[in-house]
Design a protein around this motif. Structure first.
Motif, PDB file in Angstrom:
ATOM      1  N   ASN A 595       0.925  -1.301   0.028  1.00 42.62           N
ATOM      2  CA  ASN A 595       0.106  -0.129  -0.050  1.00 42.62           C
ATOM      3  C   ASN A 595       0.884   1.150  -0.155  1.00 42.62           C
ATOM      4  O   ASN A 595       1.980   1.281   0.810  1.00 42.62           O
ATOM      5  N   ASN A 596       0.489   2.149  -0.915  1.00 43.83           N
ATOM      6  CA  ASN A 596       1.179   3.328  -0.867  1.00 43.83           C
ATOM      7  C   ASN A 596      -0.007   4.567  -0.882  1.00 43.83           C
ATOM      8  O   ASN A 596      -0.518   4.634  -2.117  1.00 43.83           O
ATOM      9  N   THR A 611      -4.449  10.467  -4.644  1.00 38.78           N
ATOM     10  CA  THR A 611      -3.385   9.795  -4.097  1.00 38.78           C
ATOM     11  C   THR A 611      -3.629   8.392  -3.713  1.00 38.78           C
ATOM     12  O   THR A 611      -5.069   8.096  -3.515  1.00 38.78           O
ATOM     13  N   GLY A 612      -2.785   7.483  -3.767  1.00 38.05           N
ATOM     14  CA  GLY A 612      -2.859   6.162  -3.439  1.00 38.05           C
ATOM     15  C   GLY A 612      -3.027   4.910  -4.490  1.00 38.05           C
ATOM     16  O   GLY A 612      -3.809   5.324  -5.474  1.00 38.05           O
ATOM     17  N   VAL A 613      -2.413   4.109  -3.960  1.00 33.40           N
ATOM     18  CA  VAL A 613      -2.510   2.726  -4.886  1.00 33.40           C
ATOM     19  C   VAL A 613      -2.153   1.595  -3.944  1.00 33.40           C
ATOM     20  O   VAL A 613      -1.413   1.808  -2.880  1.00 33.40           O
ATOM     21  N   PHE A 614      -2.611   0.417  -4.075  1.00 31.44           N
ATOM     22  CA  PHE A 614      -2.893  -0.491  -2.991  1.00 31.44           C
ATOM     23  C   PHE A 614      -2.310  -1.797  -3.493  1.00 31.44           C
ATOM     24  O   PHE A 614      -2.342  -2.215  -4.537  1.00 31.44           O
ATOM     25  N   ASN A 615      -1.848  -2.482  -2.477  1.00 32.68           N
ATOM     26  CA  ASN A 615      -1.455  -4.009  -2.424  1.00 32.68           C
ATOM     27  C   ASN A 615      -2.289  -4.943  -3.325  1.00 32.68           C
ATOM     28  O   ASN A 615      -3.618  -4.817  -3.159  1.00 32.68           O
ATOM     29  N   GLY A 616      -1.617  -5.302  -4.303  1.00 32.67           N
ATOM     30  CA  GLY A 616      -2.857  -6.069  -5.284  1.00 32.67           C
ATOM     31  C   GLY A 616      -3.357  -5.601  -6.316  1.00 32.67           C
ATOM     32  O   GLY A 616      -3.968  -6.233  -7.456  1.00 32.67           O
ATOM     33  N   ASP A 617      -3.151  -4.197  -6.423  1.00 31.49           N
ATOM     34  CA  ASP A 617      -3.452  -3.527  -7.770  1.00 31.49           C
ATOM     35  C   ASP A 617      -2.677  -3.665  -9.073  1.00 31.49           C
ATOM     36  O   ASP A 617      -1.505  -3.942  -8.888  1.00 31.49           O
ATOM     37  N   ILE A 618      -3.453  -4.194 -10.077  1.00 29.63           N
ATOM     38  CA  ILE A 618      -2.795  -4.846 -11.215  1.00 29.63           C
ATOM     39  C   ILE A 618      -2.799  -3.669 -12.310  1.00 29.63           C
ATOM     40  O   ILE A 618      -3.942  -3.039 -12.769  1.00 29.63           O
ATOM     41  N   GLY A 619      -1.799  -3.235 -13.053  1.00 29.78           N
ATOM     42  CA  GLY A 619      -1.812  -2.318 -14.092  1.00 29.78           C
ATOM     43  C   GLY A 619      -1.001  -2.413 -15.130  1.00 29.78           C
ATOM     44  O   GLY A 619      -0.339  -3.859 -15.380  1.00 29.78           O
ATOM     45  N   THR A 620      -0.681  -1.694 -16.189  1.00 32.12           N
ATOM     46  CA  THR A 620       0.270  -1.878 -17.386  1.00 32.12           C
ATOM     47  C   THR A 620       1.073  -0.639 -17.364  1.00 32.12           C
ATOM     48  O   THR A 620       0.697   0.380 -17.417  1.00 32.12           O
ATOM     49  N   ILE A 621       2.321  -1.151 -17.804  1.00 31.44           N
ATOM     50  CA  ILE A 621       3.375  -0.062 -17.890  1.00 31.44           C
ATOM     51  C   ILE A 621       2.947   0.621 -19.269  1.00 31.44           C
ATOM     52  O   ILE A 621       3.070   0.213 -20.289  1.00 31.44           O
ATOM     53  N   LYS A 622       2.805   2.264 -19.151  1.00 32.40           N
ATOM     54  CA  LYS A 622       2.652   2.845 -20.369  1.00 32.40           C
ATOM     55  C   LYS A 622       3.889   3.558 -20.897  1.00 32.40           C
ATOM     56  O   LYS A 622       4.099   3.630 -22.117  1.00 32.40           O
ATOM     57  N   ASN A 623       4.874   3.863 -20.215  1.00 29.18           N
ATOM     58  CA  ASN A 623       5.865   4.538 -20.530  1.00 29.18           C
ATOM     59  C   ASN A 623       7.080   4.738 -19.755  1.00 29.18           C
ATOM     60  O   ASN A 623       6.921   4.306 -18.349  1.00 29.18           O
TER      61      ASN A 623
END
Length: 728
Positions: A595-596, A611-623
């Motif tokens: 968690n951040n 603000t905020g991103v959480f343990n387990g969130d899945i994303g895609t590298i854009k750049n």
């Protein structure tokens, strides 16, 4: 690569993180100006550095020196001293004052600042008060430099030096010499072995009280990672004795001393003489006290039967007997546990409980341990839901310690808290949640007690149910709409100790026999990269590969590399960044692993920020931007930009361990069921993996391995006293 050393004067600071000391700088050496990066806290322009590390080739900017350790040397010569003072490294000195000081004192300028600050008042524009402040600022930097140099002899990172110096200032070295083991405390972050090496070189006896006490604390801290809230006294003594090779009497004496001063609490619990770290003891006893108090508070509302019948009419359903029981207990009790496997109606029951509390005029908040679990809860209940940390107003304080805005002095406003995926909640988080609940409020814990326990210490949900103190409803009936689901039927078979029949029987679950790990890995890659997208129309983003382990040919490390190469191969136009053990590439699938709460995000359409991103969130590298040393990641509808040194918060997510997938649900799951150690090949792990799949589950591997997992119902014993305390 062999370590090399370079020496030079800091020409400019490109980037410096004040929190952790990560720095990118330009270093002027005899061979020209080079770029160096690494953890170098307190470094300023004009200082002479001796760096130890390796040269690496940046794909865009050529050679860079990756610093592993460094020594700071005071500037020498008039030009170096001026550049250092003019850089702003010392508060209250700018370029003009720096020139005046150097013109007056020349090469003795730094000595005057440190030892004779009153002479500075003879320089135009510097008062006696300002002179003393300048001297104090320089001494702080000089003290940190000395501590960094002291630690460098023992290969202790500058980051630890910064933390120690913040607490002890100029007395830091004396404090460390007096007891090196303080740096092994959580707040400083050194390993016990690092502190031990300093102590033994300084002449500490192998059975010195400081060494033995630090070893006891280390063993207790280490076992938190194994899920234990306490360790039985005999086991703790034996483990400490083996760790540092001392006699039983020495460990006994240190343990008693730690108990006497309160750092360790020794108490007989659950038939064991348990040894707790103080904060773990406080968490467990507090949680037991609050839950016990809540369990005693019961009051039935008027016309409860009529209320439930009305909810059934509005939902156009007829509740099963156990679902009615759940609503009745939710209406009467201040705390309850609701457990059940897939297809047993937990979601329908939660919706009914929400409608019940609406009818009773109670304000309800929904939460879950992870971001993905909270999002799923929100979607299924059509209500806002948050992570527990977000609901409590958590921020990450110094040394990674969570600080919660809501506590006993500032309680939450909700009358009821409903927690989904409660099996993932550890004892420390439960303590924080209960502390933030106002007196008289209610707690509903929802989950599947047969899934894996929390990663953190304790076994809260299972202990609450086991205690018999908290009213519990276990949903067991599989409802008609789930009776044709092979995933649901087979998961229940596994949970009941039966190897499921899958071959040709269901449309949503398949077993593919592969005996070698190499064949298994190849099949998983083929399924993910080609067969499921092309034959079943399931996009990569909706498929999750799961495996019990990180290691071996079918572990996450190897599979992530293979899957990336299949669906996102290297290309000259596709930017990459290697950081630690992981390679990051544009369009890679990645997961946030902690968690951040403070990191900034912006919506994709630019309409909002937060603000905020959480343990387990899945994303895609854009750049990946090598100029600014940042990586941009898209999570659903928001974009987050990470500095390179924040990349350890991200890990490849084409393949995840089953533990990492807890609280999540995926349209399709490919389970790489490879052989491994018995601790990983358990019934609960297989059951957890199977219940992550929503529409399709493909299991690849050996039926022998599956049979062993179904038979292996041994759960790793966790030393926890919560259940026993609730029964008192």
């Amino acid at each position: 690569m062999d370590n090399e050393m370079i020496e030079g004067v800091v020409y400019s600071i490109v980037f410096a993180n004040p929190d952790n000391g990560y720095t990118v700088l330009r270093l002027e050496t005899n061979d020209g100006v080079s770029t160096a990066a690494g953890f170098m806290p307190g470094v300023s322009v004009g200082e002479r550095l001796l760096l130890k590390g390796v040269w690496t080739t940046h794909q865009q900017y050529g050679e860079q020196f990756k610093t592993q350790s460094f020594e700071m040397k005071p500037p020498t010569g008039v030009d170096e001293i001026y550049r250092y003072l003019a850089s702003g490294a010392i508060k209250n000195i700018g370029p003009a004052k720096a020139r005046d000081i150097v013109n007056k004192f020349g090469g003795n300028s730094l000595s005057v600042i440190e030892n004779e600050p009153e002479l500075l008042s003879s320089v135009k524009g510097i008062s006696m008060k300002s002179a003393l402040l300048i001297s104090e600022g320089y001494k702080r930097q000089a003290g940190l430099r000395r501590l960094i140099d002291f630690f460098a002899k023992y290969s202790i990172t500058p980051l630890i030096a910064t933390r120690v110096y913040k607490d002890y200032g100029d007395e830091s070295i004396e404090v460390i010499i007096d007891n090196p083991y303080i740096i092994a405390a959580d707040s400083y972050g050194a390993d016990f072995s690092e502190a031990d090496a300093i102590a033994l070189e300084l002449g500490f006896e192998s059975d010195s009280p400081e060494r033995v006490s630090a070893a006891v604390i280390f063993e207790l801290m280490h076992n938190l990672d194994n899920g234990h809230t306490f360790i039985p006294r005999a086991k703790l003594i034996n483990a400490t004795k083996q760790l540092i090779g001392v006699g039983v009497d020495a460990v006994e004496d240190s343990l008693e001393a730690l108990n006497e001063c309160g750092d360790v609490v020794i108490e007989t619990i659950a038939g064991e003489e348990g040894c707790y770290l103080r904060h773990m003891y406080d968490a467990e006893t507090y949680a037991a006290m609050r839950l016990s108090d809540m369990a005693r508070m019961r009051k039935a509302p008027d016309n409860l039967d009529n209320i439930i019948r009305g909810i059934e009419r509005r939902q156009n359903i007829t509740y099963a007997k156990l679902q009615v029981s759940a609503l009745e207990i939710a209406a009467m009790s201040s705390v309850m546990a609701l457990t059940g496997g897939p297809g047993t109606g937990k979601t329908t029951t939660i919706r009914g409980i929400l409608m019940l509390y609406d009818e009773l005029g109670l304000k309800t908040s929904l939460c879950a341990p992870t971001g993905r679990a909270a999002k799923r809860l929100s979607e299924t209940c059509k209500r806002d839901a948050a992570t527990i940390h977000r609901m409590l107003g958590a921020t990450l304080g110094e040394e990674g310690v969570h600080i919660f805005d809501h506590d006993e002095n500032n309680p939450l406003g909700a009358d009821v808290i409903i927690v989904d995926e409660s099996s993932m909640v550890d004892i420390l988080l439960m303590q924080a949640l209960l502390a933030a609940m106002k007196r008289g409020s209610r707690l509903i814990m929802v989950g599947d007690a047969d899934q894996l326990p929390s990663v953190g210490p304790g076994n809260v949900f299972a202990d609450v149910i086991k205690s018999g103190c908290v009213p519990t409803v276990s949903l067991t009936e599989i409802f008609r709409q789930s009776e044709d689901s092979g995933i649901v039927i087979c998961a229940h078979d596994v949970n009941n100790g039966t190897v499921p029949e899958m071959v040709g029987k269901y449309r949503d679950i398949f077993f593919m026999k592969r005996l070698s790990e190499q064949q298994l890995a190849e099949t998983v890659v083929e399924l993910y990269g080609q067969r499921l997208p092309e034959n079943m129309g399931i996009d990569h983003s909706q498929i999750q590969v799961l495996t019990p382990t990180r290691k071996m040919a079918a572990g996450t490390v190897a599979l992530n590399d293979l899957l990336r190469d299949k669906v996102n191969p290297s290309h000259p136009q596709k930017k990459e960044k290697q950081w630690g053990e992981y390679l990051y590439r544009v369009t890679d699938k990645v997961m946030q692993n902690r968690n951040n709460y403070d990191i900034m995000w912006r919506s994709i359409d630019g309409g909002s920020n937060g603000t905020g991103v959480f343990n387990g969130d899945i994303g895609t590298i854009k750049n990946i931007d090598h100029d600014s040393e940042t990586v941009s990641v898209v999570f659903d509808d928001k974009v987050i930009t990470y500095l390179f040194e924040q990349l350890p918060e991200l890990e490849p997510a084409y393949a995840l361990t089953v533990h990492k997938s807890q609280g999540s649900e995926y349209r399709a799951v490919i389970l790489a069921m490879a052989s491994g150690i018995p601790q990983l090949l358990t019934r609960s792990l297989l059951y957890t993996a199977m219940t992550r799949a929503k529409e399709l589950l493909v299991i690849v591997g050996s039926m022998d391995v599956m049979s062993k997992m179904v038979e292996n119902n041994r759960r790793q014993k966790r030393y926890s006293g919560l259940s026993a305390r609730l029964q008192v």
